[in-house]
Design a protein around this motif. Structure first.
Motif, mmCIF file in Angstrom:
data_model
loop_
_atom_site.group_PDB
_atom_site.id
_atom_site.type_symbol
_atom_site.label_atom_id
_atom_site.label_comp_id
_atom_site.label_asym_id
_atom_site.label_seq_id
_atom_site.Cartn_x
_atom_site.Cartn_y
_atom_site.Cartn_z
ATOM 1 N N LYS B 34 0.783 -0.978 -0.047
ATOM 2 C CA LYS B 34 -0.042 -0.149 0.007
ATOM 3 C C LYS B 34 0.933 1.326 -0.219
ATOM 4 N N ASP B 35 2.052 1.211 0.405
ATOM 5 C CA ASP B 35 3.170 2.070 0.504
ATOM 6 C C ASP B 35 3.846 2.615 -0.496
ATOM 7 N N ARG B 36 4.041 1.415 -1.535
ATOM 8 C CA ARG B 36 4.781 1.658 -2.696
ATOM 9 C C ARG B 36 4.407 2.540 -3.552
ATOM 10 N N LYS B 37 5.399 3.180 -4.270
ATOM 11 C CA LYS B 37 5.046 4.345 -5.210
ATOM 12 C C LYS B 37 5.485 3.884 -6.491
ATOM 13 N N LEU B 38 4.977 4.190 -7.788
ATOM 14 C CA LEU B 38 5.405 4.078 -8.935
ATOM 15 C C LEU B 38 6.551 4.293 -9.461
ATOM 16 N N ALA B 39 7.421 3.386 -9.691
ATOM 17 C CA ALA B 39 8.800 3.680 -10.205
ATOM 18 C C ALA B 39 8.848 4.654 -11.485
ATOM 19 N N ALA B 47 23.727 -1.318 -24.571
ATOM 20 C CA ALA B 47 24.849 -1.446 -25.424
ATOM 21 C C ALA B 47 24.649 -1.816 -26.615
ATOM 22 N N THR B 48 23.668 -2.490 -27.305
ATOM 23 C CA THR B 48 23.684 -2.822 -28.376
ATOM 24 C C THR B 48 22.715 -1.524 -29.318
ATOM 25 N N GLY B 49 22.404 -0.580 -28.508
ATOM 26 C CA GLY B 49 21.644 0.314 -29.052
ATOM 27 C C GLY B 49 20.074 0.139 -29.159
ATOM 28 N N LYS B 50 19.622 -0.776 -28.611
ATOM 29 C CA LYS B 50 18.167 -0.970 -28.359
ATOM 30 C C LYS B 50 17.452 -0.417 -27.237
ATOM 31 N N ASN B 51 16.429 0.236 -27.623
ATOM 32 C CA ASN B 51 15.803 0.886 -26.396
ATOM 33 C C ASN B 51 15.185 0.004 -25.313
ATOM 34 N N VAL B 52 15.280 0.508 -24.030
ATOM 35 C CA VAL B 52 14.928 -0.203 -22.931
ATOM 36 C C VAL B 52 14.066 0.435 -22.088
ATOM 37 N N LYS B 53 12.948 0.436 -22.112
ATOM 38 C CA LYS B 53 11.622 1.098 -21.315
ATOM 39 C C LYS B 53 11.284 0.398 -20.168
ATOM 40 N N LEU B 54 11.468 1.125 -18.888
ATOM 41 C CA LEU B 54 10.967 0.245 -17.871
ATOM 42 C C LEU B 54 9.624 -0.423 -17.852
ATOM 43 N N SER B 55 8.795 0.311 -18.534
ATOM 44 C CA SER B 55 7.397 0.077 -18.230
ATOM 45 C C SER B 55 7.017 -1.029 -19.233
ATOM 46 N N ASP B 56 7.912 -1.513 -20.063
ATOM 47 C CA ASP B 56 7.519 -2.585 -20.912
ATOM 48 C C ASP B 56 7.851 -3.946 -19.931
ATOM 49 N N PHE B 57 8.396 -3.829 -18.775
ATOM 50 C CA PHE B 57 8.628 -5.061 -17.839
ATOM 51 C C PHE B 57 7.558 -5.059 -16.949
ATOM 52 N N ARG B 58 6.460 -4.638 -17.091
ATOM 53 C CA ARG B 58 5.217 -4.452 -16.029
ATOM 54 C C ARG B 58 4.871 -6.248 -16.223
ATOM 55 N N GLY B 59 4.644 -6.807 -15.060
ATOM 56 C CA GLY B 59 4.601 -8.250 -14.739
ATOM 57 C C GLY B 59 5.558 -8.902 -14.265
ATOM 58 N N LYS B 60 6.744 -8.127 -14.305
ATOM 59 C CA LYS B 60 7.865 -8.913 -13.910
ATOM 60 C C LYS B 60 8.522 -8.146 -12.750
ATOM 61 N N VAL B 61 9.359 -8.707 -11.853
ATOM 62 C CA VAL B 61 10.133 -7.990 -10.727
ATOM 63 C C VAL B 61 11.467 -7.532 -11.210
ATOM 64 N N PRO B 139 26.868 1.909 -5.035
ATOM 65 C CA PRO B 139 25.722 1.385 -5.716
ATOM 66 C C PRO B 139 24.355 1.928 -5.112
ATOM 67 N N THR B 140 23.288 2.136 -5.844
ATOM 68 C CA THR B 140 22.024 2.488 -5.187
ATOM 69 C C THR B 140 21.290 1.308 -6.135
ATOM 70 N N THR B 141 20.243 0.633 -5.511
ATOM 71 C CA THR B 141 19.540 -0.443 -6.384
ATOM 72 C C THR B 141 18.167 -0.541 -5.805
ATOM 73 N N PHE B 142 17.250 -0.468 -6.967
ATOM 74 C CA PHE B 142 15.754 -0.630 -6.536
ATOM 75 C C PHE B 142 15.360 -1.926 -6.995
ATOM 76 N N LEU B 143 14.436 -2.486 -6.200
ATOM 77 C CA LEU B 143 13.619 -3.522 -6.352
ATOM 78 C C LEU B 143 12.093 -3.100 -6.636
ATOM 79 N N ILE B 144 11.948 -3.296 -8.018
ATOM 80 C CA ILE B 144 10.454 -2.883 -8.430
ATOM 81 C C ILE B 144 9.563 -4.136 -8.698
ATOM 82 N N ASP B 145 8.360 -4.078 -8.151
ATOM 83 C CA ASP B 145 7.206 -5.294 -8.315
ATOM 84 C C ASP B 145 6.868 -5.272 -9.583
ATOM 85 N N ARG B 146 5.800 -6.487 -9.642
ATOM 86 C CA ARG B 146 5.450 -6.776 -10.770
ATOM 87 C C ARG B 146 4.436 -5.649 -11.386
#
Lengths: 113, 197
Positions: B34-39, B47-61, B139-146
Motif C-alpha cells: 500500500k505504501d509503494r510508489k510507481l517507479a 549496449a546494442t543500441g536497443k531501447n529499454v523502457k522500464l514500463s515494458d517490464f510490467r508483470g516482472k520483478v 551502488p544504489t539499487t531498487f527492487l521494483i514489483d510486478r
C-alpha cells in the motif's frame, strides 16, 4: 601554497596514484597564468584494505595537505591577481562511493617587483 | 627579479562536503504494498543500441542497479547480479544496470565484455538520477514489483542474501500486507484457542 583537505570519518579518497586502474585519482590542476606551477606535492598515501577490494588501496583519509610550488615568470605582470585551479577527487566509504567531484580553488595574490 | 606576495597562504578545500549522502547502508525492508510508489518510467539505450523502457517490464520483478566502473563496492555486487540473472532466468525477473560513468560506453562496454555481464546495461543521466530521488551514492539499487512500484531501495552495498530474499519475496508475490494479515490471523486463532481452553 597549501590546500588543506578534510575528509569525514569513514571516508577515503583515492590518492594521486591509485593502485587500481579503474580508480579515479586525486588531481590538482592550476590555470597557468600568471604563475607557473613548479610542482604539486601530494601527501604520502596510506595503503588501506576495504571490504570491496581484494588488495589494499592507495588512499587518503582524514585531513591532508596538498602543496603547490609556483614559479614567477619574468613576464608576470606586477599587481594583484587570482590563482585559480581545480581539485578533482572521488570518495568512498567501505560500502559506497560518491561520484567524482571537481571543486574550484582560488587564491588572491600580489606580484611585486 | 620578481617576488610574489600571496595574500593568503592557505586555502581550505572542503572535501568533507558529503552531507548529501546517506552514510553507510542500513537494511531496507520490502515496503508494504500500500505504501509503494510507481517507479519513474524511462527509456534508455542498451549496449546494442536497443531501447529499454522500464514500463515494458510490467508483470516482472525488476532489479534496477545504478553503478559505475570506478565504484569498488559496485564491483562486489555485479557477480551476484550475474548469478541472479541465471538463477531466476525462468521466473518473471529482470536485471537492468544503469551506469553513471561520465564517459559512458567508453568505460562501460569494455567492462561489460570483460565481466561477461549477462543482463542489460544502459548509461544513466542526471535527469534519471533526479527522477529516482537523487542517486548520490553508488551502488544504489531498487527492487521494483510486478506492478511497476518501488518495493525497496538500497543505498550502498548490502548482502547477496538480502537481495536474494527480497527478489524471492517479490517473485512469490508475498507482500508485507499478506504477511501482516497472516500474522493477524494466527493471533486471532491463538486467542480463540485460549478462550476455548
Amino acid at each position: 601554497m597549501k590546500i588543506v583537505a578534510q575528509l569525514k570519518p569513514g571516508y577515503h579518497c583515492n590518492s594521486d596514484k591509485p593502485s587500481e586502474d579503474y580508480l579515479i585519482p586525486l588531481k590538482l590542476t592550476w590555470t597557468p597564468a600568471p604563475l607557473e606551477v613548479a610542482e604539486v606535492v601530494y601527501p604520502k598515501p596510506q595503503m588501506e584494505k576495504y571490504a570491496f577490494s581484494e588488495k589494499p588501496l592507495s588512499v587518503y583519509t582524514g585531513d591532508f595537505d596538498i602543496i603547490t610550488k609556483f614559479k614567477v615568470p619574468a613576464s608576470a605582470p606586477p599587481g594583484p591577481a587570482v590563482l585559480t585551479g581545480k581539485l578533482r577527487y572521488q570518495a568512498c566509504t567501505d560500502r559506497m562511493c560518491l561520484p567524482p567531484k571537481t571543486v574550484d580553488v582560488s587564491l588572491p595574490i600580489t606580484v611585486v617587483k | 627579479m620578481r617576488l610574489i606576495c600571496a595574500s593568503a597562504l592557505i586555502a581550505v578545500a572542503s572535501i568533507a562536503a558529503f552531507t548529501s549522502c546517506g552514510g553507510t547502508s542500513v537494511r531496507a525492508e520490502v515496503t508494504a504494498e500500500k505504501d509503494r510508489k510507481l517507479a519513474p518510467d524511462f527509456t534508455l539505450q542498451d549496449a546494442t543500441g536497443k531501447n529499454v523502457k522500464l514500463s515494458d517490464f510490467r508483470g516482472k520483478v525488476v532489479l534496477l542497479n545504478f553503478w559505475a566502473t570506478w565504484c569498488g563496492p559496485c564491483k562486489i555486487e555485479i557477480p551476484w547480479f550475474i548469478d541472479f540473472q541465471q538463477q531466476f532466468k525462468d521466473r518473471d525477473f529482470v536485471i537492468l544496470g544503469v551506469s553513471m560513468d561520465d564517459d559512458g560506453w567508453k568505460s562501460v562496454k569494455p567492462y561489460l565484455e570483460q565481466k561477461k555481464i549477462n543482463y542489460r546495461v544502459m548509461i544513466g543521466t542526471e535527469e534519471l538520477s533526479t527522477l529516482y530521488g537523487g542517486v548520490d551514492a553508488l551502488p544504489t539499487t531498487f527492487l521494483i514489483d510486478r506492478a511497476g512500484r518501488v518495493a525497496s531501495r538500497h543505498d550502498g552495498l548490502v548482502s547477496k542474501s538480502e537481495y536474494e530474499s527480497e527478489i524471492q519475496h517479490l517473485l512469490d508475490n508475498k507482500t508485507t500486507d499478506d504477511k501482516n494479515s497472516k500474522r493477524s490471523g494466527l493471533l486471532r486463532n491463538s486467542l480463540a484457542f485460549i478462550r476455548a481452553d
